[in-house]
Scaffold this active site. Structure first.
Site, mmCIF file in Angstrom:
data_model
loop_
_atom_site.group_PDB
_atom_site.id
_atom_site.type_symbol
_atom_site.label_atom_id
_atom_site.label_comp_id
_atom_site.label_asym_id
_atom_site.label_seq_id
_atom_site.Cartn_x
_atom_site.Cartn_y
_atom_site.Cartn_z
ATOM 1 N N GLY A 184 0.830 -1.185 0.000
ATOM 2 C CA GLY A 184 0.000 0.000 0.000
ATOM 3 C C GLY A 184 0.868 1.240 0.000
ATOM 4 O O GLY A 184 2.100 1.163 -0.052
ATOM 5 N N ASN A 185 0.237 2.397 0.086
ATOM 6 C CA ASN A 185 0.996 3.640 0.081
ATOM 7 C C ASN A 185 1.796 3.844 1.359
ATOM 8 O O ASN A 185 2.821 4.527 1.349
ATOM 9 C CB ASN A 185 0.046 4.824 -0.124
ATOM 10 N N THR A 186 1.336 3.249 2.463
ATOM 11 C CA THR A 186 1.997 3.457 3.751
ATOM 12 C C THR A 186 2.842 2.267 4.173
ATOM 13 O O THR A 186 3.986 2.429 4.597
ATOM 14 C CB THR A 186 0.948 3.749 4.845
ATOM 15 N N ASN A 187 2.291 1.061 4.069
ATOM 16 C CA ASN A 187 2.996 -0.143 4.515
ATOM 17 C C ASN A 187 2.999 -1.218 3.430
ATOM 18 O O ASN A 187 2.121 -1.251 2.563
ATOM 19 C CB ASN A 187 2.342 -0.720 5.777
ATOM 20 N N THR A 188 4.003 -2.087 3.521
ATOM 21 C CA THR A 188 4.105 -3.234 2.623
ATOM 22 C C THR A 188 4.163 -4.503 3.462
ATOM 23 O O THR A 188 4.967 -4.602 4.393
ATOM 24 C CB THR A 188 5.367 -3.147 1.745
ATOM 25 N N GLY A 192 -7.719 0.011 -8.887
ATOM 26 C CA GLY A 192 -6.496 -0.293 -8.166
ATOM 27 C C GLY A 192 -6.339 -1.781 -7.913
ATOM 28 O O GLY A 192 -7.326 -2.494 -7.674
ATOM 29 N N THR A 207 -8.561 19.986 24.289
ATOM 30 C CA THR A 207 -8.204 20.023 22.870
ATOM 31 C C THR A 207 -7.904 18.635 22.313
ATOM 32 O O THR A 207 -8.396 18.257 21.244
ATOM 33 C CB THR A 207 -6.991 20.940 22.657
ATOM 34 N N ASP A 258 -5.192 -3.296 -5.339
ATOM 35 C CA ASP A 258 -5.640 -3.675 -4.002
ATOM 36 C C ASP A 258 -7.150 -3.837 -3.944
ATOM 37 O O ASP A 258 -7.668 -4.748 -3.278
ATOM 38 C CB ASP A 258 -5.172 -2.646 -2.970
ATOM 39 N N THR A 282 -4.152 4.456 3.903
ATOM 40 C CA THR A 282 -3.850 5.842 3.585
ATOM 41 C C THR A 282 -5.105 6.532 3.073
ATOM 42 O O THR A 282 -5.407 7.670 3.438
ATOM 43 C CB THR A 282 -2.738 5.919 2.529
#
Length: 259
Positions: A8-12, A107, A184, A109, A132
């Site tokens: 993926g864009n963040t993890n493999t 895609g 906050t 995925d 992501t």
């Protein structure tokens, strides 16, 4: 031994299947600049910890949404595993009808998830993949991919709050005790977490209403587990949906070696 690579864009994720079951999984941050040599050293070390070697791997399938990484992953398979990898979207038969205006835009995925989801749950389905981006994909009663929608992922929303608002801190994603925040940090956590629950519930309801038939909703992806127990709209959480799809693609292409 099959090596399945889901990027993926963040993890493999790298996962090993011995013909009967998944025996190991490892995850690394996605880096398009990582070379085949670097992947090989990393994978060799992890295999050594399991008393295995690169030579034990005799098949490889790759699903990636990062085109610039595919070259290095393919070289990893060719140079170090001595196999020609199957690459989703390039040289493998998926066995799925893609019913969108431009099938080439789907895609890898999303298609792999559709295959894995239909294999286990039948159809029609709504597949929610939280990474992501958060994707909502529709799988027909016969397993066809019928499109869906793409929303920003929860981590992107959290980063945007911190980056665009000078007085808002960087915080971790968490399920707050109250919807109404009394500080906050709690207000940010509530807005992001419960805002995403509302996004998920609202889109599932709208998809079901537009589709006009009963549909199961299945969640997968790196952060999907955050929402388990927070909504009744999701029927099942399945973190290995993509791996199920990759394994089925290998089977459909006659490449799965059983013990």
């Amino acid at each position: 031994m099959l090596l399945a690579v889901e990027q993926g864009n963040t993890n493999t994720t790298f996962a090993l299947h011995d013909g009967a079951r998944w025996i190991a999984q490892w995850r690394t941050a996605t880096d398009p600049a990582r070379t085949a040599d670097e992947y090989a050293v990393w994978l060799h070390q992890l295999l050594s910890m399991q008393q295995m070697t690169l030579g034990a791997i005799d098949d490889c399938i790759i699903s990636s949404v990062v085109p610039q990484s595919v070259f290095n992953l393919r070289n990893l398979a060719r140079r170090y595993l001595k196999v020609e990898p199957m690459v989703v979207g390039e040289n493998v038969e998926l066995g799925i009808d893609i019913r969108i205006d431009k099938p080439s835009e789907a895609g890898a995925d999303r298609l792999v998830n559709a295959i894995g989801g239909f294999l286990k749950y039948g159809g029609p389905l709504i597949l929610i993949d939280s990474g992501t981006a958060t994707t909502f994909d529709v799988v027909g009663a016969d397993g066809g991919f019928e499109g869906g929608l793409i929303a920003p992922g929860i981590n992107l929303s959290m980063q945007a709050l911190h980056s665009a608002a000078a007085r808002l801190p960087r915080i971790a994603i968490a399920r707050p005790a109250h919807v109404i925040g009394r500080g906050t940090v709690e207000a940010m956590q509530s807005g992001v977490f419960w805002g995403y629950v509302a996004l998920i519930e609202g889109l599932i309801d709208r998809i079901r209403a537009e589709y006009g038939a009963p549909m199961q909703a299945i969640a997968t992806g790196g952060v999907a587990s955050l929402f388990e127990g927070a909504t009744t709209r999701i029927d099942a959480f399945d973190p290995e949906l993509t791996l199920k799809g990759l394994l089925e693609i290998v089977r459909r292409n006659g490449k799965l070696r059983t013990r």
